[in-house]
Every structure is written in C-alpha cells, then in structure tokens.
Design a protein around this motif. Structure first.
Motif, short mmCIF file in Angstrom:
data_model
loop_
_atom_site.label_atom_id
_atom_site.label_comp_id
_atom_site.label_asym_id
_atom_site.label_seq_id
_atom_site.Cartn_x
_atom_site.Cartn_y
_atom_site.Cartn_z
N ARG A 173 0.83 -1.21 0.00
CA ARG A 173 0.00 0.00 0.00
C ARG A 173 0.87 1.26 0.00
NH1 ARG A 173 -4.78 -2.39 3.86
NH2 ARG A 173 -6.18 -2.91 2.14
N ALA A 174 1.99 1.20 0.69
CA ALA A 174 2.90 2.36 0.67
C ALA A 174 3.41 2.57 -0.76
CB ALA A 174 4.06 2.15 1.64
N GLN A 175 3.73 1.47 -1.44
CA GLN A 175 4.19 1.60 -2.83
C GLN A 175 3.09 2.15 -3.72
OE1 GLN A 175 7.35 1.53 -3.70
NE2 GLN A 175 7.69 1.05 -1.53
N ALA A 176 1.86 1.72 -3.48
CA ALA A 176 0.73 2.22 -4.30
C ALA A 176 0.53 3.71 -4.06
CB ALA A 176 -0.54 1.44 -3.95
N TRP A 177 0.66 4.13 -2.79
CA TRP A 177 0.53 5.56 -2.45
C TRP A 177 1.59 6.36 -3.19
CZ3 TRP A 177 2.93 9.84 -0.56
CH2 TRP A 177 2.20 10.78 0.16
N LEU A 178 2.82 5.86 -3.14
CA LEU A 178 3.93 6.57 -3.80
C LEU A 178 3.76 6.59 -5.33
CD1 LEU A 178 6.86 5.33 -1.56
CD2 LEU A 178 6.11 7.72 -1.81
N ARG A 179 3.22 5.51 -5.86
CA ARG A 179 3.00 5.48 -7.33
C ARG A 179 1.98 6.56 -7.71
NH1 ARG A 179 1.66 0.44 -7.65
NH2 ARG A 179 -0.56 0.73 -7.92
N CYS A 180 0.90 6.67 -6.93
CA CYS A 180 -0.09 7.73 -7.19
C CYS A 180 0.58 9.10 -7.14
CB CYS A 180 -1.22 7.68 -6.17
SG CYS A 180 -2.29 6.25 -6.33
N MET A 181 1.47 9.28 -6.19
CA MET A 181 2.14 10.58 -6.04
C MET A 181 3.05 10.87 -7.25
SD MET A 181 2.46 13.34 -4.39
CE MET A 181 1.63 13.15 -2.80
N ARG A 182 3.82 9.86 -7.67
CA ARG A 182 4.69 10.07 -8.86
C ARG A 182 3.86 10.43 -10.07
NH1 ARG A 182 7.06 5.30 -7.21
NH2 ARG A 182 6.12 4.09 -8.90
N GLU A 183 2.75 9.69 -10.25
CA GLU A 183 1.92 9.95 -11.43
C GLU A 183 1.27 11.34 -11.36
OE1 GLU A 183 0.87 5.24 -12.26
OE2 GLU A 183 -0.77 6.63 -11.77
N ALA A 184 0.89 11.74 -10.15
CA ALA A 184 0.30 13.07 -9.98
C ALA A 184 1.34 14.15 -10.28
CB ALA A 184 -0.25 13.23 -8.56
N MET A 185 2.56 13.94 -9.84
CA MET A 185 3.64 14.90 -10.12
C MET A 185 3.88 14.99 -11.63
SD MET A 185 6.31 14.14 -7.02
CE MET A 185 6.13 14.99 -5.43
N ASP A 186 3.88 13.83 -12.27
CA ASP A 186 4.04 13.82 -13.74
C ASP A 186 2.89 14.59 -14.39
OD1 ASP A 186 6.30 12.25 -13.59
OD2 ASP A 186 5.26 10.38 -14.07
N GLU A 187 1.67 14.31 -13.93
CA GLU A 187 0.50 14.93 -14.55
C GLU A 187 0.55 16.46 -14.48
OE1 GLU A 187 -3.49 13.52 -13.43
OE2 GLU A 187 -4.18 15.57 -13.75
N ILE A 188 0.97 17.00 -13.35
CA ILE A 188 0.98 18.46 -13.25
C ILE A 188 2.29 19.07 -13.75
CG2 ILE A 188 -0.65 18.37 -11.29
CD1 ILE A 188 1.79 19.55 -9.61
N GLY A 189 3.19 18.22 -14.23
CA GLY A 189 4.42 18.73 -14.83
C GLY A 189 5.45 19.19 -13.81
N LEU A 190 5.41 18.58 -12.63
CA LEU A 190 6.41 18.91 -11.62
C LEU A 190 7.65 18.08 -11.90
CD1 LEU A 190 6.49 20.69 -9.07
CD2 LEU A 190 5.83 18.68 -7.75
N GLU A 191 8.75 18.74 -12.20
CA GLU A 191 9.97 17.97 -12.50
C GLU A 191 11.20 18.72 -12.04
OE1 GLU A 191 9.78 19.20 -17.21
OE2 GLU A 191 9.01 17.25 -16.58
N GLY A 192 12.34 18.06 -12.16
CA GLY A 192 13.60 18.69 -11.78
C GLY A 192 14.01 18.37 -10.36
N PRO A 193 15.09 19.00 -9.90
CA PRO A 193 15.67 18.68 -8.59
C PRO A 193 14.72 18.92 -7.42
CG PRO A 193 16.95 20.42 -9.69
CD PRO A 193 15.92 19.97 -10.66
N LEU A 194 13.84 19.92 -7.52
CA LEU A 194 12.92 20.18 -6.40
C LEU A 194 11.92 19.04 -6.27
CD1 LEU A 194 12.05 23.97 -6.78
CD2 LEU A 194 13.62 22.91 -5.15
N ARG A 195 11.42 18.59 -7.40
CA ARG A 195 10.52 17.44 -7.37
C ARG A 195 11.22 16.24 -6.77
NH1 ARG A 195 7.37 13.81 -11.70
NH2 ARG A 195 7.71 11.85 -10.62
N ASP A 196 12.44 16.01 -7.22
CA ASP A 196 13.17 14.82 -6.75
C ASP A 196 13.36 14.86 -5.24
OD1 ASP A 196 13.25 14.09 -9.38
OD2 ASP A 196 15.35 14.69 -9.68
N TRP A 197 13.69 16.04 -4.74
CA TRP A 197 13.90 16.17 -3.30
C TRP A 197 12.59 15.96 -2.55
CZ3 TRP A 197 12.24 19.04 0.83
CH2 TRP A 197 13.04 18.96 1.98
N PHE A 198 11.53 16.58 -3.01
CA PHE A 198 10.20 16.47 -2.39
C PHE A 198 9.75 15.00 -2.40
CE2 PHE A 198 5.49 17.92 -3.18
CZ PHE A 198 5.16 17.60 -1.87
#
Ligand code: HEM
Length: 128
Positions: free
Chosen positions: A84-109
């Motif tokens: 479930r933790a992996q599923a939560w994180l997968r949703c978060m990665r996909e959401a970040m991709d969807e809104i176009g959040l990228e780069g070092p700040l995204r990676d750190w967050f």
C-alpha cells in the motif's frame, strides 16, 4: 534577497492544490487503497493540502487546526502494508508527472515523501 521556501519555489498554493487533486483522483481509484479511503475525498484533500503546505515550509495551517501532525499515530487505524505504501507513492509520482512537476525540487520532495511513506508502514504483507 530573501531565501524562498521550498513551498514558494515549487509554486505555492497553486501547485499544492493541483498536486493534491491529481493525487487523490488516483488514490480513490487504486484498488489497493480503496478499502482505506472511506472518508469523503474533499475532506481528505483539504487536510492533505494543509499538511503538504506546512511540510514544504509554507504556512503551518495544518498544525493550527489539527495540532502536531503525529502522522504515524494518525495512520495506525489503517493497515498500511509495504504494497500500500508503494501504491501511495506510485499515485504521487503519477500526480507529479500529470501536473508537470519535475527537476531537482521534485526529486527532493518525492524523496522526502518516500521516507514518510516507509515510516507509515504498520502491517506486514498479508498472505495472498
Ligand atoms: C490520512 C492512508 C502515507 C499524510 C490518511 C488516511 C488514510 C491514509 C487512509 C485517513 C483518511 C481519512 O480521513 O479517512 C495512507 C497510506 C499511506 C499514507 C496508505 C501509504 C504509505 C502518507 C504520507 C503522508 C500522509 C507519506 C504525508 C506526506 C496524511 C495526512 C492525513 C492522512 C496529513 C490526514 C491526517 C488527519 O489529520 O487526520 N492517510 N497514507 N499519508 N495522511 Fe496518509
């Protein structure tokens, strides 16, 4: 010149809003997570919006309304398995991709969220 918080650097309220919406639209449709999310999505989104704002160094509205986050304790009523933790994180990665959040700040967050998500695990994987 003043140092900006990560919250400001990421785009402040607008970014957090878009991220939280994109994230919970996924969470509420993810089979492993559906059983845990019985509360109205708008309510959960509002808390997360306040929490992430504070987590990123923005205004501490979450704590002003709800007190210290104590997230692990607040998650204890829910069976959070590694899957479930992996599923939560997968949703978060996909959401970040969807809104176009990228780069070092995204990676750190995202790295910080990974640490919190791992800490939330409170149940071993069931037999399946
Ligand atoms: C609340 C699941 C990780 C922040 C919740 C709730 C669930 C949940 C079921 C309660 C929803 C309700 O009100 O009914 C999970 C799962 C996770 C996870 C399965 C996987 C590891 C995280 C992480 C964070 C987080 C990494 C922070 C970065 C929050 C916050 C709340 C919450 C702020 C609202 C707490 C409150 O004030 O009641 N989560 N969560 N969660 N979660 Fe998570």
């Amino acid at each position: 010149e003043q140092e900006q918080t990560l919250y400001e650097q990421l785009g402040g309220e607008e970014t957090v809003d878009r991220l939280v919406k994109a994230f919970y639209e996924r969470v509420y449709r993810t089979p492993e997570l559906i059983p845990l999310f019985q509360t109205d999505m708008q309510e959960v989104m509002e808390k997360q919006r306040l929490f992430l704002t504070q987590f990123l160094g923005g205004p501490a509205h979450y704590s002003m309304q709800y007190g210290p986050p104590r997230l692990r304790m607040r998650h204890l009523p829910f069976e959070i398995t590694p899957a479930r933790a992996q599923a939560w994180l997968r949703c978060m990665r996909e959401a970040m991709d969807e809104i176009g959040l990228e780069g070092p700040l995204r990676d750190w967050f995202y790295m910080r969220l990974t640490q919190v998500a791992e800490f939330m695990v409170n149940t071993a994987e069931g037999p399946t």
